[in-house]
Design an enzyme around this catalytic site. Structure first.
Site, PDB file in Angstrom:
ATOM      1  N   HIS A  30       4.253   6.940  -5.367  1.00  0.00           N
ATOM      2  CA  HIS A  30       2.956   7.131  -4.720  1.00  0.00           C
ATOM      3  C   HIS A  30       2.749   8.626  -4.492  1.00  0.00           C
ATOM      4  CE1 HIS A  30      -0.662   6.198  -2.736  1.00  0.00           C
ATOM      5  NE2 HIS A  30      -0.275   6.712  -1.577  1.00  0.00           N
ATOM      6  N   HIS A  42      -4.145  11.208   0.430  1.00  0.00           N
ATOM      7  CA  HIS A  42      -3.780  10.439  -0.763  1.00  0.00           C
ATOM      8  C   HIS A  42      -4.803   9.349  -1.030  1.00  0.00           C
ATOM      9  CE1 HIS A  42      -1.551   7.211   1.706  1.00  0.00           C
ATOM     10  NE2 HIS A  42      -2.013   8.083   2.575  1.00  0.00           N
ATOM     11  N   CYS A 160      -3.396   7.065  -7.755  1.00  0.00           N
ATOM     12  CA  CYS A 160      -2.989   8.083  -6.777  1.00  0.00           C
ATOM     13  C   CYS A 160      -2.499   9.367  -7.451  1.00  0.00           C
ATOM     14  CB  CYS A 160      -1.917   7.531  -5.852  1.00  0.00           C
ATOM     15  SG  CYS A 160      -0.456   6.891  -6.726  1.00  0.00           S
TER      16      CYS A 160
END
Ligand SMILES: [Zn+2]
Length: 247
Positions: A30, A42, A160
């Site tokens: 991530h 994010h 992401c």
């Protein structure tokens, strides 16, 4: 020290860093942008069920955990900014480092990686040969997208890592058929379906089997080596994406 290790200590974090943390037993990382003061901006899939921060939910439009699923409630983060989405439902949020890292470890994405480094990395989502812009520009883009939203989440073309790569470089593809810039999506390849892959979701699996990638392909798809990418000012990103789609 492992030459290729990108794990860092929190004290080593610099504003404007592109950071990532491994999830799901190192299958998915991530990504986000560290903007200072313990905050990371994010991009998450807004459709994914999130427990959010129930105290903030009425103000920020999050789904709360009271969905009756019986799932264990997550610990509530004491940081008031955590999981804050300025545009509710946009998926662009701030988190504290702990909530971002979860059980993984904090790593720094490498820019201006050599081709050797790129090819030596056995997993995607860790580096690019592209150059990063100065930190203030990176933070400006991340903050702007937090305040204005960043388009639709798509695992293979707008995830992401794509978000963080754009914040760092301002680069976006003009190729309608190949918008995704993340090396993670490019690296997903498999010849047989395992339990782990099933856990990653049908979509990843379909993508993985439809477009098997080799290391050489990975190199050709690297953001820094592609010739279909151009700098797009963050204020124009939304209209730019619309114009590419309408090509
Ligand atoms: Zn937090």
């Amino acid at each position: 020290m492992d030459l290729f290790s990108q794990k860092i200590e929190r004290s080593e974090l610099k504003e404007g860093d592109h950071v990532y943390s491994w999830r799901k037993e190192r299958l998915i990382s991530h990504h986000g942008i560290f903007i200072g003061e313990g905050k990371i901006i994010h991009f998450v899939n807004p459709k994914k069920k999130s427990t959010g921060n129930p105290y903030l939910a009425p103000f920020r439009g999050f789904a709360t955990s009271s969905d009756g699923s019986g799932k264990k409630e997550k610990t509530i983060c004491p940081n008031s900014f955590c999981k804050l989405e300025k545009v509710a439902g946009s998926g662009v949020r701030t988190s504290c480092i702990d909530c971002f890292v979860k059980k993984g470890s904090l790593c720094r994405y490498k820019y201006q990686a050599s081709r050797e480094f790129l090819l030596a990395k056995t997993v995607g989502g860790t580096c690019t040969t592209a150059e990063s812009d100065p930190p203030e520009e990176v933070i400006y883009r991340a903050t702007y997208l937090h305040e204005n939203g960043y388009g639709k989440y798509d695992l293979s073309s707008n995830n992401c890592e794509d978000f963080a790569l754009y914040c760092k470089t301002g680069l976006w593809s003009t190729d309608k058929e190949y918008q995704g810039r993340s090396s993670q999506a490019n690296m997903v390849h498999s010849t047989h379906k395992t339990k782990k892959e099933e856990a990653m979701g049908e979509k990843v699996y379909r993508y993985a089997t439809a477009i098997p990638r080799t290391f050489l392909k990975r190199e050709s798809k690297d953001l820094g080596l592609r010739n279909d990418v151009v700098k797009v000012p963050v204020e124009e990103l939304s209209s730019f994406c619309t114009s590419v789609r309408q090509k």
